[in-house]
Design an enzyme around this catalytic site. Structure first.
Site, mmCIF file in Angstrom:
data_model
loop_
_atom_site.group_PDB
_atom_site.id
_atom_site.type_symbol
_atom_site.label_atom_id
_atom_site.label_comp_id
_atom_site.label_asym_id
_atom_site.label_seq_id
_atom_site.Cartn_x
_atom_site.Cartn_y
_atom_site.Cartn_z
ATOM 1 C CE LYS A 213 40.106 -17.441 47.478
ATOM 2 N NZ LYS A 213 41.140 -16.989 48.295
ATOM 3 N NE ARG A 247 42.558 -22.886 51.474
ATOM 4 C CZ ARG A 247 41.124 -22.428 51.442
ATOM 5 N NH1 ARG A 247 40.922 -21.762 50.071
ATOM 6 N NH2 ARG A 247 40.014 -22.815 52.287
HETATM 7 C C1 7PM Z 1 33.637 -18.776 50.355
HETATM 8 C C2 7PM Z 1 34.289 -17.825 49.895
HETATM 9 C C3 7PM Z 1 33.899 -19.837 50.966
HETATM 10 C C4 7PM Z 1 35.623 -17.816 49.958
HETATM 11 C C5 7PM Z 1 35.270 -20.161 51.101
HETATM 12 C C6 7PM Z 1 36.060 -19.147 50.552
HETATM 13 C C7 7PM Z 1 41.761 -18.637 51.570
HETATM 14 C C8 7PM Z 1 41.706 -19.412 52.775
HETATM 15 C C9 7PM Z 1 39.882 -19.272 52.186
HETATM 16 C C10 7PM Z 1 43.102 -18.072 51.199
HETATM 17 C C11 7PM Z 1 44.135 -19.137 52.874
HETATM 18 C C12 7PM Z 1 37.934 -20.243 49.521
HETATM 19 C C13 7PM Z 1 37.541 -19.284 50.579
HETATM 20 N N1 7PM Z 1 40.597 -18.759 51.172
HETATM 21 N N2 7PM Z 1 43.049 -19.705 53.403
HETATM 22 N N3 7PM Z 1 40.739 -19.741 53.016
HETATM 23 N N4 7PM Z 1 44.103 -18.394 51.795
HETATM 24 N N5 7PM Z 1 45.305 -19.368 53.716
HETATM 25 O O1 7PM Z 1 37.882 -19.819 48.222
HETATM 26 O O2 7PM Z 1 43.025 -17.631 49.890
HETATM 27 O O3 7PM Z 1 37.999 -21.475 49.819
HETATM 28 S S1 7PM Z 1 38.048 -19.471 51.983
#
Ligand code: 7PM
Length: 271
Positions: A213, A247
């Site tokens: 991130k 995750r």
């Molecule tokens: C683009 C930017 C694509 C950010 C995907 C993301 C989380 C999640 C995501 C989290 C839970 C990523 C994020 N982040 N579900 N889904 N917790 N529970 O980095 O932090 O995968 S999407």
């Protein structure tokens, strides 16, 4: 819950063409299955499947498109493995189809606040991860504001847990997630991770997604394709702060790191 040993790793399997981390490489079911096989071999305890990008500024995905992306992948993985599968979606129709296809956990970045989502989860009696987000993915990074981010995130999640329990979900079916990066500045994300232990007071397992991130990029000065070391450092801190589920995209490295963190420090967990 779900027969998991904590702390453990939830492997991210994006089936979106615009996912920043996977660049559309896992679009076909066969490619997704290959990726899942690797993550399972590397020690993932759960596979999280998402067909709607929640990236800051992302457009909302049509339900049929989301279903077409995720259902075949859930079916293929559950046909081959016993591993728990979670569905990363906020849409009742997707939750229902995913659970019918074999998903056993709903991962909802909107914490069941979308129309019909809570009623659907109650009807399905499926465990749910409730995540905090300020605003919506389109606008959340514009001007995040908190008086005390740790207190406000904790209060929000405790209130969602209470509402879910009142609606008919058992507390034992719920997980909480601070939503690292979802409507938070770098400083607010840092404060949340450094005080993650506070979330344990809610009484549910704590899940956190920090992998790759932008806050880590900002701290380390790295682009998205060069944040593995930063992500591992953050995962270890999260485990020492009592996180139960991490995750992550890089399952192999994250599994090794949290195994070591746990064995060296008993990971700071309350006995
Ligand atoms: C683009 C930017 C694509 C950010 C995907 C993301 C989380 C999640 C995501 C989290 C839970 C990523 C994020 N982040 N579900 N889904 N917790 N529970 O980095 O932090 O995968 S999407």
């Amino acid at each position: 819950m779900l027969g998991l040993n904590y702390p453990c790793v939830m492997g991210v399997l994006n089936v979106t063409p615009d996912s920043f981390s996977d660049g559309g490489r896992f679009l076909s079911t066969e490619q997704a299955l290959q990726q899942a096989r690797k993550m399972i071999a590397y020690g993932a305890a759960i596979i999280d499947i998402g067909g709607e990008s929640t990236r800051p500024g992302a457009a909302v995905v049509d339900e049929q498109l989301e279903l077409d992306r995720v259902v075949p992948v859930i079916e293929a993985i559950s046909a081959e493995f016993e591993i728990p599968i979670s569905i990363d979606s906020s849409k009742p129709g997707v939750m229902r189809a995913a659970v019918a296809a074999g998903a056993v956990l709903i991962n909802d970045v909107r914490a069941l606040q979308a129309e019909g989502a809570l009623a659907t989860a109650v009807e399905l009696q499926t465990p749910v991860c409730l995540m905090h987000m300020q605003g919506d993915p389109r606008s959340m990074q514009l001007e995040p504001h908190y008086v005390d981010v740790v207190v406000e995130v904790t209060q929000f999640l405790a209130a969602r847990v209470a509402e879910c329990v009142a609606a008919g979900l058992k507390q034992e079916m719920l997980l909480v997630d601070p939503g690292f990066g979802f409507g938070k500045t770098t400083a607010q994300n840092v404060e949340l991770l450094a005080n993650l232990r506070q979330l344990r007071r809610i009484g549910c397992p704590v899940l956190i997604g920090i992998s790759r991130k932008s806050t880590l990029g900002a701290i380390a000065g790295r682009d998205v394709d060069d944040r593995l070391a930063a992500s591992i450092a953050a995962a270890v801190v999260a485990v020492l702060q009592g996180a139960d589920i991490i995750r992550a995209h890089d399952v192999k490295e994250t599994v090794d790191a949290i195994r070591v963190a746990r064995s060296l420090g008993e990971a700071g967990r309350e006995k």
